[in-house]
Design a protein around this motif. Structure first.
Motif, mmCIF file in Angstrom:
data_model
loop_
_atom_site.group_PDB
_atom_site.id
_atom_site.type_symbol
_atom_site.label_atom_id
_atom_site.label_comp_id
_atom_site.label_asym_id
_atom_site.label_seq_id
_atom_site.Cartn_x
_atom_site.Cartn_y
_atom_site.Cartn_z
ATOM 1 N N GLU A 69 0.828 -1.209 0.000
ATOM 2 C CA GLU A 69 0.000 0.000 0.000
ATOM 3 C C GLU A 69 0.859 1.255 0.000
ATOM 4 O OE1 GLU A 69 -0.446 -2.589 2.077
ATOM 5 O OE2 GLU A 69 -2.126 -3.415 0.931
ATOM 6 N N SER A 70 1.945 1.256 0.795
ATOM 7 C CA SER A 70 2.798 2.445 0.859
ATOM 8 C C SER A 70 3.499 2.689 -0.480
ATOM 9 C CB SER A 70 3.833 2.308 1.978
ATOM 10 O OG SER A 70 4.801 1.312 1.694
ATOM 11 N N LEU A 71 3.833 1.621 -1.187
ATOM 12 C CA LEU A 71 4.453 1.766 -2.501
ATOM 13 C C LEU A 71 3.473 2.349 -3.513
ATOM 14 C CD1 LEU A 71 6.464 -1.569 -2.599
ATOM 15 C CD2 LEU A 71 7.461 0.712 -2.762
ATOM 16 N N LYS A 72 2.230 1.901 -3.478
ATOM 17 C CA LYS A 72 1.227 2.441 -4.393
ATOM 18 C C LYS A 72 0.965 3.917 -4.120
ATOM 19 C CE LYS A 72 -1.309 -1.864 -5.306
ATOM 20 N NZ LYS A 72 -2.604 -2.576 -5.137
ATOM 21 N N ARG A 73 1.016 4.296 -2.842
ATOM 22 C CA ARG A 73 0.753 5.699 -2.491
ATOM 23 C C ARG A 73 1.858 6.633 -2.964
ATOM 24 N NH1 ARG A 73 -1.375 3.409 2.383
ATOM 25 N NH2 ARG A 73 0.616 3.731 3.455
ATOM 26 N N LEU A 74 3.012 6.099 -3.307
ATOM 27 C CA LEU A 74 4.099 6.944 -3.793
ATOM 28 C C LEU A 74 3.843 7.465 -5.198
ATOM 29 C CD1 LEU A 74 7.286 5.023 -2.578
ATOM 30 C CD2 LEU A 74 6.350 7.142 -1.651
ATOM 31 N N GLN A 75 2.982 6.791 -5.937
ATOM 32 C CA GLN A 75 2.751 7.232 -7.309
ATOM 33 C C GLN A 75 2.128 8.614 -7.339
ATOM 34 O OE1 GLN A 75 0.485 4.644 -9.884
ATOM 35 N NE2 GLN A 75 0.864 5.922 -11.676
ATOM 36 N N ASN A 76 2.702 9.473 -8.180
ATOM 37 C CA ASN A 76 2.195 10.820 -8.387
ATOM 38 C C ASN A 76 2.065 11.042 -9.896
ATOM 39 O OD1 ASN A 76 1.607 13.652 -7.446
ATOM 40 N ND2 ASN A 76 3.416 14.065 -8.691
ATOM 41 N N GLY A 77 1.038 10.458 -10.467
ATOM 42 C CA GLY A 77 0.888 10.537 -11.909
ATOM 43 C C GLY A 77 1.972 9.733 -12.607
ATOM 44 N N SER A 78 2.837 10.434 -13.350
ATOM 45 C CA SER A 78 3.865 9.762 -14.139
ATOM 46 C C SER A 78 5.217 9.682 -13.428
ATOM 47 C CB SER A 78 4.041 10.483 -15.483
ATOM 48 O OG SER A 78 4.379 11.843 -15.280
ATOM 49 N N ASP A 79 5.243 9.946 -12.127
ATOM 50 C CA ASP A 79 6.469 9.742 -11.354
ATOM 51 C C ASP A 79 6.089 9.292 -9.951
ATOM 52 O OD1 ASP A 79 5.667 12.036 -9.940
ATOM 53 O OD2 ASP A 79 6.974 13.356 -11.095
ATOM 54 N N VAL A 80 7.070 9.172 -9.067
ATOM 55 C CA VAL A 80 6.784 8.861 -7.664
ATOM 56 C C VAL A 80 7.347 9.979 -6.806
ATOM 57 C CG1 VAL A 80 6.792 6.365 -8.031
ATOM 58 C CG2 VAL A 80 8.884 7.482 -7.318
ATOM 59 N N ARG A 81 6.655 10.267 -5.709
ATOM 60 C CA ARG A 81 7.099 11.316 -4.795
ATOM 61 C C ARG A 81 6.695 10.965 -3.379
ATOM 62 N NH1 ARG A 81 5.799 17.090 -7.815
ATOM 63 N NH2 ARG A 81 7.063 16.688 -9.671
ATOM 64 N N GLY A 82 7.480 11.453 -2.433
ATOM 65 C CA GLY A 82 7.147 11.232 -1.041
ATOM 66 C C GLY A 82 7.991 12.105 -0.136
ATOM 67 N N VAL A 83 7.759 11.944 1.163
ATOM 68 C CA VAL A 83 8.537 12.659 2.176
ATOM 69 C C VAL A 83 9.742 11.798 2.520
ATOM 70 C CG1 VAL A 83 8.534 13.607 4.521
ATOM 71 C CG2 VAL A 83 6.481 13.792 3.083
#
Length: 581
Positions: A67-81
Motif C-alpha cells: 500500500e505504501s508503494l502504491k501511495r508513492l505514485q504521483n501521476g507519471s512519477d513517484v514522490r514522497g517525504v
C-alpha cells in the motif's frame, strides 16, 4: 566554480562548476539545518532543532508495504517525504521502497523489450541536490544490481540530461536502456521522488503504476539487502558536460553569426534557486561569451535556503527580477530544481512566465512553422488564444497535467497535424524538435537565441513580443474540498450540473460554455472574462479558476458561483473557499 558568496560578488577560481564541491558541502548540511529560511514554508514549518542524521536514522523509517508503494505514485512519477524534518509530515519514501522501485524498473525495461540489445540492462541514475538524494540513489542502484542490471551514477544532474543519456544516438550520449532522476521538482527540501526515462521519453502513469505494484514483490529482499549496510559499488559517469555541449551547439547554430562566442556583449542573469541549474551559467553561457555577472543561487544546496526553486513562486521571480535590474542585464532566467521548467525576465524587469512565457515561445515556434498548432493546458487566458491566432497559429486548449499536454501534442503530430510546441502554464514545455521533452534549459536556449538576434538586428528586447498580448486585469484560483472517497464521481456530477446552469443562462453577463472542453467546464463571456471548474487529477478537490478583463469582475463572478453552490447544497463539497475571493 563560483564561490559560496558568488550570488552577491561573482568571482572566478580554478574550478569551472559548482557541481564539483557539492559532495563535500553536503557532508556539512546537518550543521546548517537550523539556519533561517526565506520562504514562508520554511518560516512556518521548519523545526530548527532537528538534524539530517537524526531524520535518516533507521528507527524512524516506516515499514514498506504494498500500500505504501502504491501511495508513492504521483501521476507519471513517484514522490514522497524523505526526511522527518517537518512537523506532521512523516517519512513515506525510504531506501527500502526505492530499492524495490529499482528492481521494478529493471523488470519493466526487460518486459517492455527495452534491453534487447543489452540483456544486462544499463540504468543511469541522476539526482538533484536534496540531502536525501545520495542515500536514495544508493538504494535505487542496489535494486538495479539485485536484478542483474548495470547501475551508472550520473551524479548531480538535471531531469532533461537524464533523458538525453538514453537517446539512441551515440553522438549525444551513452544510450542507456533506462535512466532515473531522483527529484521532487520544486517541492520543499524534505521531499524526494523519481522520474523514469527511456529513449522514448518519460514513462506514463500506467507504467509507473505497474512499477509501484511490481515493487511490492521485492519488499522482503529489500529488507535483507538494506540491512547489510554499506554502499553500492557503481561506476560514476557524469553526463552534464555532454548535455551542456548539446545546448551550446544549439545556441551557436541558432544565432549563426559566424563565431564561437555568439553571446559576447550579451548579459544574462541566471537564478538557479540552489537547484541543479547552476551549470547553465558556467558550462553553457559563459563559454559562449555571455556576461553572467549578477547571477545568483547557482550553488547546489539541497536545503534551498534563499527561495523556493520554482518559476511560479512570487518570491523566486521577485528575487530574480531585482538581480536583473541591479545588473542591467539583457535577460534573466529562472530555473526550477531539476531544470525541466524555466521562466525569463526581460531587461525592463518584466516577468515572463505562465501565459506570457507561452506567448513568447509560441511566437518563436510559429515564425518557423506558421499555421501549426500550439497545445496548452486548460487554464490559459483568452488573450493568449487571440495572440496565438494573430501569429498565424491554432490554439488547442487541452487538459492540466504536463504529460497530458505533451502526449496530446505527440498524438497530433502522429496524425499529421503539426504541433511544434506543447506547454503548460506551470512552465513545463516541450518542443517537437527536442524529442518532445519538457526541458527548461532548452526553452531558455530558444528564447536566448531570439533575444540575441533581436539585439544584433538593432531591435528591442524579448518583451516586445508581448506588446499585443492582452493580459487579464484580475485572476484567482481556489480549491474546493470533496469529503467522499468517490471524489471523482462526485466531481463529475457537480461539473455536469454546473454545465447545465451555464447553458441555461444562469451566470451573467452572458456566460456560455466554451467551444472546447477537454477538462471540466469552462464558461466565457466575450470581452469580460471566463471561469473554469474542474476536478483535480489526483486529489479529492475541485479547482475553480476565474479571470476577468474588468475591475471587480472576479469578485462579481465568484458571488454568482457561491450563490449557485448554496442553492445546490452538495453534501460532500466544501465550496466555502469561493467566498474568500
Amino acid at each position: 566554480m563560483r564561490a559560496v558568496a558568488f550570488a552577491f560578488c561573482p568571482q572566478k577560481t580554478t574550478e569551472t562548476t559548482p557541481f564539483r564541491v557539492f559532495e563535500q558541502r553536503r557532508k556539512h548540511h546537518h550543521h546548517r539545518i537550523g539556519r533561517h529560511f526565506v520562504t514562508e514554508f520554511y518560516r512556518r514549518k521548519r523545526r530548527p532543532s532537528s538534524s539530517f542524521s537524526a531524520s535518516s536514522s533507521p528507527e524512524k523509517m516506516p515499514k514498506t508495504t504494498p500500500e505504501s508503494l502504491k501511495r508513492l505514485q504521483n501521476g507519471s512519477d513517484v514522490r514522497g517525504v524523505a526526511l522527518a524534518d517537518v512537523e506532521n509530515e512523516p517519512i513515506t519514501i525510504t531506501p527500502e521502497s526505492v530499492f524495490c522501485l529499482g528492481c521494478a524498473f529493471v523488470d519493466w525495461l526487460r518486459e517492455k523489450e527495452k534491453c534487447t540489445n543489452n540483456p544486462a540492462c544499463t540504468v543511469g541514475i541522476g539526482r538533484d541536490p536534496r540531502v536525501s538524494g545520495p542515500s536514495l540513489k544508493d538504494a535505487f542502484a542496489r535494486g538495479v544490481q539485485f536484478k542483474g542490471g548495470v547501475a551508472i551514477d550520473c551524479e548531480l544532474s538535471t531531469t532533461p540530461a537524464c533523458f538525453f543519456a538514453t537517446v539512441a544516438n551515440r553522438e549525444l550520449g551513452p544510450a542507456y536502456e533506462g535512466c532515473a532522476m531522483l527529484t521532487a521538482s520544486h517541492l520543499p527540501f524534505n521531499r524526494n521522488g523519481i522520474k523514469f526515462f527511456t529513449k522514448d521519453g518519460g514513462l506514463d502513469k500506467k507504467d509507473v503504476g505497474f512499477m509501484c505494484e511490481r515493487a511490492a514483490e521485492y519488499i522482503a529482499e529489500a529488507e535483507k539487502e538494506m540491512a547489510k549496510g554499506g554502499e553500492a559499488k557503481i561506476e560514476s559517469r557524469p553526463y552534464i558536460d555532454k548535455y551542456s555541449s548539446i545546448l551550446r551547439d544549439k545556441i551557436i547554430k541558432g544565432i549563426n553569426d559566424g563565431t564561437n562566442e555568439p553571446l559576447k556583449g550579451f548579459k544574462i542573469v541566471v537564478d538557479a534557486g540552489n537547484g541543479s541549474g547552476g551549470f547553465f551559467t558556467t558550462k553553457v553561457l559563459e563559454p559562449l561569451g555571455a556576461d553572467c555577472t549578477g547571477s545568483q543561487f547557482l550553488d547546489p544546496d539541497g536545503m534551498f535556503p534563499n527561495h523556493a526553486p520554482n518559476p511560479e513562486e512570487k518570491e523566486a521571480m521577485e528575487s530574480a527580477t531585482k538581480a536583473v535590474l541591479a545588473s542591467k542585464a539583457d535577460l534573466g532566467i529562472v530555473f526550477d530544481t531539476d531544470v525541466d521548467r524555466s521562466a525569463v525576465i526581460d531587461s525592463f524587469g518584466k516577468e515572463i512566465n505562465r501565459n506570457k512565457l507561452i506567448a513568447v515561445l509560441s511566437h518563436i515556434a510559429l515564425q518557423k512553422e506558421p499555421g501549426s498548432t500550439i497545445v496548452t493546458d486548460s487554464v490559459t487566458s483568452s488573450g493568449l488564444k487571440t495572440f496565438i491566432e494573430s501569429k498565424g497559429g491554432i490554439h488547442l486548449r487541452y487538459m492540466r497535467g504536463y504529460k497530458n499536454v505533451i502526449n496530446k501534442g505527440i498524438e497530433l503530430n502522429s496524425k499529421g497535424i503539426n504541433a511544434p510546441l506543447m506547454i503548460e502554464t506551470s512552465g513545463h514545455g516541450a518542443m517537437k524538435e527536442n524529442y518532445n521533452l519538457d526541458d527548461g534549459a532548452y526553452l531558455a536556449v530558444k528564447i536566448i537565441i531570439e533575444a540575441v538576434k533581436r539585439k544584433n538586428a538593432g531591435g528591442g528586447g524579448i518583451g516586445e513580443i508581448l506588446e499585443s498580448l492582452k493580459e487579464p486585469l484580475e485572476s484567482s484560483e481556489v480549491r474546493l474540498k470533496i469529503a467522499n472517497p468517490e471524489f471523482k464521481k462526485v466531481g463529475s456530477d457537480v461539473i455536469e450540473q454546473f454545465k447545465q446552469a451555464i447553458e441555461s443562462g444562469y451566470f451573467e453577463p452572458n456566460f456560455v460554455c466554451a467551444e472546447e472542453n477537454f477538462e471540466g467546464i469552462r464558461a466565457e463571456s466575450e470581452g469580460k472574462g471566463w471561469f473554469l471548474l474542474r476536478s483535480s487529477l489526483h486529489d479529492p478537490v475541485m479547482v475553480l479558476n476565474i479571470e476577468s478583463d474588468e475591475e471587480g469582475g472576479v469578485k462579481k463572478y465568484a458571488e454568482q458561483i457561491v450563490k449557485w453552490f448554496e442553492e445546490k447544497k452538495f453534501a460532500d463539497v466544501d465550496a466555502s473557499a469561493i467566498a474568500t475571493i
